[in-house]
Scaffold this motif. Structure first.
Motif, PDB file in Angstrom:
ATOM      1  N   THR A 111      -9.076  -2.427 -12.290  1.00 24.73           N
ATOM      2  CA  THR A 111      -8.036  -2.601 -11.263  1.00 24.73           C
ATOM      3  C   THR A 111      -8.219  -1.572 -10.138  1.00 24.73           C
ATOM      4  N   LEU A 112      -8.718  -0.376 -10.497  1.00 23.18           N
ATOM      5  CA  LEU A 112      -9.026   0.621  -9.471  1.00 23.18           C
ATOM      6  C   LEU A 112     -10.136   0.103  -8.549  1.00 23.18           C
ATOM      7  N   ASN A 113     -11.178  -0.494  -9.146  1.00 19.18           N
ATOM      8  CA  ASN A 113     -12.290  -0.972  -8.321  1.00 19.18           C
ATOM      9  C   ASN A 113     -11.821  -2.010  -7.297  1.00 19.18           C
ATOM     10  N   GLU A 114     -10.879  -2.830  -7.720  1.00 27.45           N
ATOM     11  CA  GLU A 114     -10.344  -3.816  -6.775  1.00 27.45           C
ATOM     12  C   GLU A 114      -9.628  -3.109  -5.613  1.00 27.45           C
ATOM     13  N   LEU A 115      -8.871  -2.075  -5.940  1.00 31.51           N
ATOM     14  CA  LEU A 115      -8.172  -1.334  -4.881  1.00 31.51           C
ATOM     15  C   LEU A 115      -9.156  -0.624  -3.953  1.00 31.51           C
ATOM     16  N   LEU A 116     -10.253  -0.127  -4.523  1.00 31.41           N
ATOM     17  CA  LEU A 116     -11.267   0.541  -3.680  1.00 31.41           C
ATOM     18  C   LEU A 116     -11.903  -0.473  -2.725  1.00 31.41           C
ATOM     19  N   GLU A 117     -12.117  -1.676  -3.248  1.00 30.80           N
ATOM     20  CA  GLU A 117     -12.674  -2.754  -2.414  1.00 30.80           C
ATOM     21  C   GLU A 117     -11.696  -3.129  -1.289  1.00 30.80           C
ATOM     22  N   GLU A 118     -10.424  -3.226  -1.646  1.00 28.47           N
ATOM     23  CA  GLU A 118      -9.428  -3.557  -0.619  1.00 28.47           C
ATOM     24  C   GLU A 118      -9.377  -2.451   0.444  1.00 28.47           C
ATOM     25  N   ARG A 119      -9.467  -1.217  -0.009  1.00 32.64           N
ATOM     26  CA  ARG A 119      -9.442  -0.095   0.947  1.00 32.64           C
ATOM     27  C   ARG A 119     -10.629  -0.184   1.898  1.00 32.64           C
ATOM     28  N   VAL A 163       9.468   4.438 -15.640  1.00 25.68           N
ATOM     29  CA  VAL A 163       9.427   3.203 -14.864  1.00 25.68           C
ATOM     30  C   VAL A 163       8.061   3.166 -14.177  1.00 25.68           C
ATOM     31  N   THR A 164       7.632   1.965 -13.771  1.00 28.80           N
ATOM     32  CA  THR A 164       6.349   1.881 -13.077  1.00 28.80           C
ATOM     33  C   THR A 164       6.588   1.832 -11.577  1.00 28.80           C
ATOM     34  N   MET A 165       5.902   2.730 -10.864  1.00 28.33           N
ATOM     35  CA  MET A 165       5.908   2.674  -9.397  1.00 28.33           C
ATOM     36  C   MET A 165       4.458   2.729  -8.915  1.00 28.33           C
ATOM     37  N   GLY A 166       4.171   2.004  -7.840  1.00 27.30           N
ATOM     38  CA  GLY A 166       2.875   2.149  -7.184  1.00 27.30           C
ATOM     39  C   GLY A 166       2.988   3.337  -6.245  1.00 27.30           C
ATOM     40  N   VAL A 167       2.314   4.430  -6.567  1.00 28.77           N
ATOM     41  CA  VAL A 167       2.455   5.656  -5.762  1.00 28.77           C
ATOM     42  C   VAL A 167       1.067   6.202  -5.413  1.00 28.77           C
ATOM     43  N   PRO A 168       0.974   6.973  -4.311  1.00 33.65           N
ATOM     44  CA  PRO A 168      -0.326   7.544  -3.969  1.00 33.65           C
ATOM     45  C   PRO A 168      -0.786   8.472  -5.086  1.00 33.65           C
ATOM     46  N   SER A 169      -1.969   8.224  -5.597  1.00 38.05           N
ATOM     47  CA  SER A 169      -2.445   9.037  -6.712  1.00 38.05           C
ATOM     48  C   SER A 169      -2.601  10.498  -6.296  1.00 38.05           C
ATOM     49  N   ASP A 170      -2.281  11.377  -7.238  1.00 37.23           N
ATOM     50  CA  ASP A 170      -2.525  12.810  -7.032  1.00 37.23           C
ATOM     51  C   ASP A 170      -3.765  13.225  -7.834  1.00 37.23           C
ATOM     52  N   GLY A 171      -4.546  12.234  -8.253  1.00 38.71           N
ATOM     53  CA  GLY A 171      -5.744  12.509  -9.047  1.00 38.71           C
ATOM     54  C   GLY A 171      -5.503  12.331 -10.541  1.00 38.71           C
ATOM     55  N   SER A 172      -4.254  12.074 -10.927  1.00 35.88           N
ATOM     56  CA  SER A 172      -3.944  11.889 -12.351  1.00 35.88           C
ATOM     57  C   SER A 172      -4.794  10.761 -12.945  1.00 35.88           C
ATOM     58  N   TYR A 173      -5.179  10.936 -14.185  1.00 33.26           N
ATOM     59  CA  TYR A 173      -5.934   9.930 -14.953  1.00 33.26           C
ATOM     60  C   TYR A 173      -7.233   9.514 -14.254  1.00 33.26           C
ATOM     61  N   GLY A 174      -7.757  10.394 -13.411  1.00 32.72           N
ATOM     62  CA  GLY A 174      -9.047  10.124 -12.767  1.00 32.72           C
ATOM     63  C   GLY A 174      -8.960   9.111 -11.630  1.00 32.72           C
ATOM     64  N   ILE A 175      -7.741   8.772 -11.202  1.00 29.37           N
ATOM     65  CA  ILE A 175      -7.592   7.822 -10.087  1.00 29.37           C
ATOM     66  C   ILE A 175      -7.701   8.626  -8.787  1.00 29.37           C
ATOM     67  N   PRO A 176      -8.631   8.223  -7.881  1.00 26.14           N
ATOM     68  CA  PRO A 176      -8.853   9.025  -6.673  1.00 26.14           C
ATOM     69  C   PRO A 176      -7.571   9.236  -5.871  1.00 26.14           C
ATOM     70  N   GLU A 177      -7.448  10.422  -5.338  1.00 28.64           N
ATOM     71  CA  GLU A 177      -6.255  10.784  -4.567  1.00 28.64           C
ATOM     72  C   GLU A 177      -5.979   9.809  -3.428  1.00 28.64           C
ATOM     73  N   GLY A 178      -4.730   9.465  -3.267  1.00 32.46           N
ATOM     74  CA  GLY A 178      -4.311   8.645  -2.120  1.00 32.46           C
ATOM     75  C   GLY A 178      -4.251   7.155  -2.415  1.00 32.46           C
ATOM     76  N   ILE A 179      -5.024   6.692  -3.397  1.00 34.57           N
ATOM     77  CA  ILE A 179      -4.976   5.256  -3.749  1.00 34.57           C
ATOM     78  C   ILE A 179      -3.583   4.944  -4.294  1.00 34.57           C
ATOM     79  N   ILE A 180      -2.981   3.873  -3.794  1.00 36.88           N
ATOM     80  CA  ILE A 180      -1.639   3.496  -4.278  1.00 36.88           C
ATOM     81  C   ILE A 180      -1.817   2.684  -5.557  1.00 36.88           C
ATOM     82  N   TYR A 181      -1.431   3.294  -6.654  1.00 35.68           N
ATOM     83  CA  TYR A 181      -1.801   2.787  -7.980  1.00 35.68           C
ATOM     84  C   TYR A 181      -0.550   2.792  -8.853  1.00 35.68           C
ATOM     85  N   GLY A 182      -0.380   1.773  -9.679  1.00 35.48           N
ATOM     86  CA  GLY A 182       0.766   1.744 -10.597  1.00 35.48           C
ATOM     87  C   GLY A 182       0.626   2.827 -11.654  1.00 35.48           C
ATOM     88  N   PHE A 183       1.625   3.701 -11.718  1.00 36.24           N
ATOM     89  CA  PHE A 183       1.654   4.794 -12.704  1.00 36.24           C
ATOM     90  C   PHE A 183       3.005   4.776 -13.415  1.00 36.24           C
TER      91      PHE A 183
END
Ligand SMILES: NC(=O)c1ccc[n+]([C@@H]2O[C@H](COP(=O)([O-])OP(=O)(O)OC[C@H]3O[C@@H](n4cnc5c(N)ncnc54)[C@H](O)[C@@H]3O)[C@@H](O)[C@H]2O)c1
Ligand SMILES: O=C(O)C[C@H](O)C(=O)O
Length: 330
Positions: free
Chosen positions: A314-322, A266-286
């Motif tokens: 989509t990550l860049n947009e989240l970084l901008e929002e952060r 299932v897809t959840m937006g969760v704080p990244s643990d670094g998986s798939y190169g997504i920076p830790e802590g970003i809430i990202y759909g995985f």
């Protein structure tokens, strides 16, 4: 012996999502048909009368699982001992707006509520943020709650499940397969038009759905824009943002998290643990599976060049929002 009631806090209880959500929670569709619940309803002072009206209707349903309800305009009261918190209350967007246009307006709500959760909720409280822009609002709540060291960061999630469900329906219609037969869909990233609904791994009764559809132009030019802009299409058609489908997705998200996904992705937006190169802590759909009240990010998926480009966008947009809310987080 009957189970002890679970305290469920719901914000924006007088709103349109609230009206689609509360009756289903009280009827056992979210936490199970044997799980009593106590509803702790938060809304603004001026909405308290309307919340009372919703509570009257809840009473009139005589739900056997509804063990109690409170209404309040005080977040510290609403989140007290909550084991599940659904953060819905926020301003919705209107025609012509993007969800991130709501950021400055709604962000402050989530510092206040993050602090209340951090101090007063049950330490294992599961938090789902629905109010938009939900990924970054979940990030704000998580970062604020973190200061109190009680509720772990991993318990703060954002809602990508509506996008997941929308994508499933589009794939079912295109492939001619039943929605219930479709497995292993992912929606990566932000709940915004930049989200990447990735159908490369989807199967239906053992068949690869990408091969069944066999139309890359449809993926790029129809599927991705339809799913990405579905929220705006609903606002355009209804004059109001999606409500029943959003409530349904919130129920799906919490139900699977609490009761397990039985090995399904299932897809959840969760704080990244670094998986798939997504920076830790970003809430990202995985893509995740859930079991015993915990989610686990699916590992090892092949990311091709097209997918990496979409995931980075989509990550860049989240970084901008952060970046846009960093002053709020002090
Ligand atoms: N993540 C998703 O997939 C998704 C889907 C649909 C809608 N949404 C978002 O959900 C939010 C709610 O949508 P809605 O249609 O129910 O809106 P709505 O305007 O009908 O209701 C919002 C409710 O929240 C209340 N509220 C506002 N500020 C509050 C606060 N600080 N504390 C508690 N309550 C507060 C309002 O008084 C109102 O009753 C919006 O931000 C919308 O964009 C998200
Ligand atoms: O699009 C919106 O603003 C509401 C919601 O996020 C949706 O996806 O329907």
């Amino acid at each position: 012996m009957s189970k002890a009631p679970v305290r469920v806090a719901v914000t924006g209880a007088a709103g349109q999502i609230g009206y689609s959500l509360l009756f289903r929670i009280a009827s056992g569709e979210m936490l199970g048909k044997d799980q009593p619940v106590i509803l702790q309803l938060l809304d603004l002072p001026q909405a308290q009368k309307a919340v009372k009206g919703v509570m009257m209707e809840l009473e009139d349903c005589a739900f056997p699982l509804l063990a109690g309800m409170i209404a309040t305009d005080d977040p510290n009261v609403a989140f007290k001992d909550a084991q599940v918190a659904l953060l819905v209350g926020a301003r919705p967007r209107g025609p012509g707006m993007e969800r991130k246009d709501l950021l400055t307006e709604n962000a402050k709500i989530f510092t206040v509520q993050g602090a209340a959760i951090g101090q007063y909720a049950a330490p294992d409280c599961k938090v789902l943020v629905v109010g938009n822009p939900c990924n970054t609002n979940a990030y704000i709540a998580m970062k604020t709650a973190e200061k109190y060291g009680r509720v772990p960061a991993k318990n703060f999630t954002g809602m990508l499940r509506l996008d997941h469900n929308r994508a499933l329906s589009q794939l079912a219609a295109k492939s001619g397969r039943a929605v219930s037969s479709l497995k292993s869909l992912v929606v990566w990233g932000n709940h915004s038009p930049t989200m990447y609904a990735d159908y490369r791994f989807v199967t239906s009764n053992g068949d690869a759905v990408k091969s069944l559809i066999n139309d890359e132009a449809w993926n790029r030019d129809v599927f991705l824009p339809t799913v990405g802009k579905r929220g705006a299409a609903i606002i355009e058609a209804r004059g109001l943002s999606s409500a029943a489908s959003a409530a349904n997705a919130a129920i799906d998200h919490i139900r699977d998290w609490v009761l397990g996904s039985n090995g399904e992705w299932v897809t959840m937006g969760v704080p990244s643990d670094g998986s798939y190169g997504i920076p830790e802590g970003i809430i990202y759909g995985f893509p995740v599976t859930t079991e015993n009240g915990e989610y686990k990010i699916i590992q090892g998926l092949d990311i091709d060049a097209f997918s990496r480009e979409r995931m980075t966008n989509t990550l860049n947009e989240l970084l901008e929002e952060r970046e846009g809310v960093k002053d709020l987080l002090g």
